[in-house]
Design a protein around this motif. Structure first.
Motif, PDB file in Angstrom:
ATOM      1  N   LEU A   1     -44.399  24.061 -14.379  1.00  0.00           N
ATOM      2  CA  LEU A   1     -43.265  23.360 -14.964  1.00  0.00           C
ATOM      3  C   LEU A   1     -42.947  22.077 -14.197  1.00  0.00           C
ATOM      4  N   ILE A   2     -43.454  21.973 -12.992  1.00  0.00           N
ATOM      5  CA  ILE A   2     -43.176  20.839 -12.109  1.00  0.00           C
ATOM      6  C   ILE A   2     -44.140  19.697 -12.441  1.00  0.00           C
ATOM      7  N   PRO A   3     -43.635  18.495 -12.688  1.00  0.00           N
ATOM      8  CA  PRO A   3     -44.542  17.370 -12.943  1.00  0.00           C
ATOM      9  C   PRO A   3     -45.418  17.113 -11.715  1.00  0.00           C
ATOM     10  N   THR A   4     -46.699  16.835 -11.964  1.00  0.00           N
ATOM     11  CA  THR A   4     -47.659  16.692 -10.875  1.00  0.00           C
ATOM     12  C   THR A   4     -48.339  15.335 -10.924  1.00  0.00           C
ATOM     13  N   LEU A   5     -48.442  14.724  -9.772  1.00  0.00           N
ATOM     14  CA  LEU A   5     -49.182  13.487  -9.584  1.00  0.00           C
ATOM     15  C   LEU A   5     -50.424  13.830  -8.769  1.00  0.00           C
ATOM     16  N   GLU A   6     -51.603  13.565  -9.316  1.00  0.00           N
ATOM     17  CA  GLU A   6     -52.845  13.808  -8.578  1.00  0.00           C
ATOM     18  C   GLU A   6     -53.312  12.511  -7.942  1.00  0.00           C
ATOM     19  N   ILE A   7     -53.633  12.585  -6.656  1.00  0.00           N
ATOM     20  CA  ILE A   7     -54.090  11.407  -5.927  1.00  0.00           C
ATOM     21  C   ILE A   7     -55.419  11.725  -5.261  1.00  0.00           C
ATOM     22  N   ASN A   8     -56.431  10.937  -5.585  1.00  0.00           N
ATOM     23  CA  ASN A   8     -57.717  11.069  -4.915  1.00  0.00           C
ATOM     24  C   ASN A   8     -57.606  10.423  -3.537  1.00  0.00           C
ATOM     25  N   THR A   9     -57.956  11.182  -2.504  1.00  0.00           N
ATOM     26  CA  THR A   9     -57.779  10.710  -1.118  1.00  0.00           C
ATOM     27  C   THR A   9     -59.103  10.406  -0.420  1.00  0.00           C
ATOM     28  N   ASP A  10     -60.134  10.077  -1.181  1.00  0.00           N
ATOM     29  CA  ASP A  10     -61.454   9.792  -0.592  1.00  0.00           C
ATOM     30  C   ASP A  10     -61.393   8.728   0.502  1.00  0.00           C
TER      31      ASP A  10
ATOM     32  N   HIS B   1     -44.717  36.711   0.073  1.00  0.00           N
ATOM     33  CA  HIS B   1     -44.884  35.281  -0.211  1.00  0.00           C
ATOM     34  C   HIS B   1     -43.749  34.762  -1.094  1.00  0.00           C
ATOM     35  N   ILE B   2     -43.451  35.495  -2.147  1.00  0.00           N
ATOM     36  CA  ILE B   2     -42.382  35.079  -3.071  1.00  0.00           C
ATOM     37  C   ILE B   2     -41.043  35.031  -2.336  1.00  0.00           C
ATOM     38  N   ASP B   3     -40.793  36.017  -1.504  1.00  0.00           N
ATOM     39  CA  ASP B   3     -39.547  36.047  -0.727  1.00  0.00           C
ATOM     40  C   ASP B   3     -39.449  34.829   0.179  1.00  0.00           C
ATOM     41  N   LEU B   4     -40.542  34.492   0.836  1.00  0.00           N
ATOM     42  CA  LEU B   4     -40.554  33.321   1.716  1.00  0.00           C
ATOM     43  C   LEU B   4     -40.280  32.038   0.921  1.00  0.00           C
ATOM     44  N   LEU B   5     -40.951  31.874  -0.203  1.00  0.00           N
ATOM     45  CA  LEU B   5     -40.721  30.695  -1.044  1.00  0.00           C
ATOM     46  C   LEU B   5     -39.271  30.630  -1.511  1.00  0.00           C
ATOM     47  N   ASN B   6     -38.727  31.770  -1.924  1.00  0.00           N
ATOM     48  CA  ASN B   6     -37.333  31.797  -2.377  1.00  0.00           C
ATOM     49  C   ASN B   6     -36.364  31.421  -1.264  1.00  0.00           C
ATOM     50  N   ARG B   7     -36.635  31.849  -0.053  1.00  0.00           N
ATOM     51  CA  ARG B   7     -35.757  31.469   1.066  1.00  0.00           C
ATOM     52  C   ARG B   7     -35.806  29.969   1.303  1.00  0.00           C
ATOM     53  N   HIS B   8     -36.978  29.362   1.159  1.00  0.00           N
ATOM     54  CA  HIS B   8     -37.081  27.903   1.301  1.00  0.00           C
ATOM     55  C   HIS B   8     -36.290  27.197   0.204  1.00  0.00           C
ATOM     56  N   VAL B   9     -36.409  27.688  -1.018  1.00  0.00           N
ATOM     57  CA  VAL B   9     -35.679  27.065  -2.119  1.00  0.00           C
ATOM     58  C   VAL B   9     -34.178  27.301  -1.958  1.00  0.00           C
ATOM     59  N   ASP B  10     -33.781  28.465  -1.456  1.00  0.00           N
ATOM     60  CA  ASP B  10     -32.361  28.713  -1.164  1.00  0.00           C
ATOM     61  C   ASP B  10     -31.809  27.614  -0.267  1.00  0.00           C
ATOM     62  N   TYR B  11     -32.551  27.299   0.779  1.00  0.00           N
ATOM     63  CA  TYR B  11     -32.117  26.269   1.728  1.00  0.00           C
ATOM     64  C   TYR B  11     -32.039  24.904   1.036  1.00  0.00           C
TER      65      TYR B  11
ATOM     66  N   ARG C   1     -34.599  22.084 -11.241  1.00  0.00           N
ATOM     67  CA  ARG C   1     -33.178  21.708 -11.174  1.00  0.00           C
ATOM     68  C   ARG C   1     -32.907  20.796  -9.980  1.00  0.00           C
ATOM     69  N   LEU C   2     -33.797  20.843  -8.988  1.00  0.00           N
ATOM     70  CA  LEU C   2     -33.665  19.977  -7.816  1.00  0.00           C
ATOM     71  C   LEU C   2     -34.481  18.695  -7.976  1.00  0.00           C
ATOM     72  N   ASN C   3     -35.003  18.459  -9.200  1.00  0.00           N
ATOM     73  CA  ASN C   3     -35.818  17.283  -9.497  1.00  0.00           C
ATOM     74  C   ASN C   3     -37.136  17.295  -8.713  1.00  0.00           C
ATOM     75  N   ALA C   4     -37.743  18.465  -8.600  1.00  0.00           N
ATOM     76  CA  ALA C   4     -38.989  18.599  -7.844  1.00  0.00           C
ATOM     77  C   ALA C   4     -40.145  17.910  -8.552  1.00  0.00           C
ATOM     78  N   HIS C   5     -41.065  17.416  -7.756  1.00  0.00           N
ATOM     79  CA  HIS C   5     -42.325  16.838  -8.210  1.00  0.00           C
ATOM     80  C   HIS C   5     -43.415  17.412  -7.323  1.00  0.00           C
ATOM     81  N   CYS C   6     -44.606  17.509  -7.867  1.00  0.00           N
ATOM     82  CA  CYS C   6     -45.739  18.030  -7.110  1.00  0.00           C
ATOM     83  C   CYS C   6     -46.756  16.912  -6.933  1.00  0.00           C
TER      84      CYS C   6
END
Length: 154
Positions: free
Chosen positions: A126-135, A6-16, A66-71
């Motif tokens: 570490l990633i800032p997160t926005l929670e949205i209720n989708t009811d 799983h970690i390897d897969l995530l790292n490959r996505h972030v590499d891209y 470093r890529l300005n990610a948000h969750c």
């Protein structure tokens, strides 16, 4: 897959993503005002929940920062779980969900427990997160909320 896979897969996505970011940066277009962003569904937060004691997730989050990610964490209230999570997706999905649960109530409770776990992981992330209720399933409004949240954070 095990944790390392799983970690390897995530790292490959972030590499891209880093390659794309560096290319865009070389063109002088990485400022947030240029509207460059990626939207990844269920990317790191599920893995943070699954591998809570993993320093690999924190390293990955630092790279994403470093890529300005948000969750964005899409949630449901207790009253909406059955209709939105179980009933609205068709028989195949309902069968899949119910395969591991003896009652709909049990499946809904498990969903809410998992959702609370994701909330706790979002607070640890570490990633800032926005929670949205989708009811209400108002996807256009949620898209606008996401875009406004990203623009407000930059």
């Amino acid at each position: 897959m095990d944790k390392d896979e799983h970690i390897d897969l995530l790292n490959r996505h972030v590499d891209y993503l880093e390659l794309q970011y560096n290319w865009i940066d070389s063109l002088g277009h990485t400022k947030p005002s240029n509207g460059i962003f990626y939207l990844l569904e269920r990317f790191h937060l599920n893995h943070r929940a699954a591998f809570s004691n993993s320093s690999d997730i924190e390293v990955l989050e630092k790279r994403l920062l470093r890529l300005n990610a948000h969750c964005v964490l899409l949630t449901l209230s207790q009253d909406a779980v059955e209709s939105r999570y179980i009933e609205s997706r068709g028989d195949a999905w309902k069968s899949y969900v119910m395969n591991n649960h003896s009652t709909v109530t049990e499946a809904c409770q498990k969903f809410l427990e998992d959702q609370n776990q994701l909330r706790m992981c979002a607070k640890q992330s570490l990633i800032p997160t926005l929670e949205i209720n989708t009811d209400e399933a108002d996807w256009n409004a949620y898209a606008k909320q996401i875009l406004m949240g990203i623009n407000d954070a930059t």
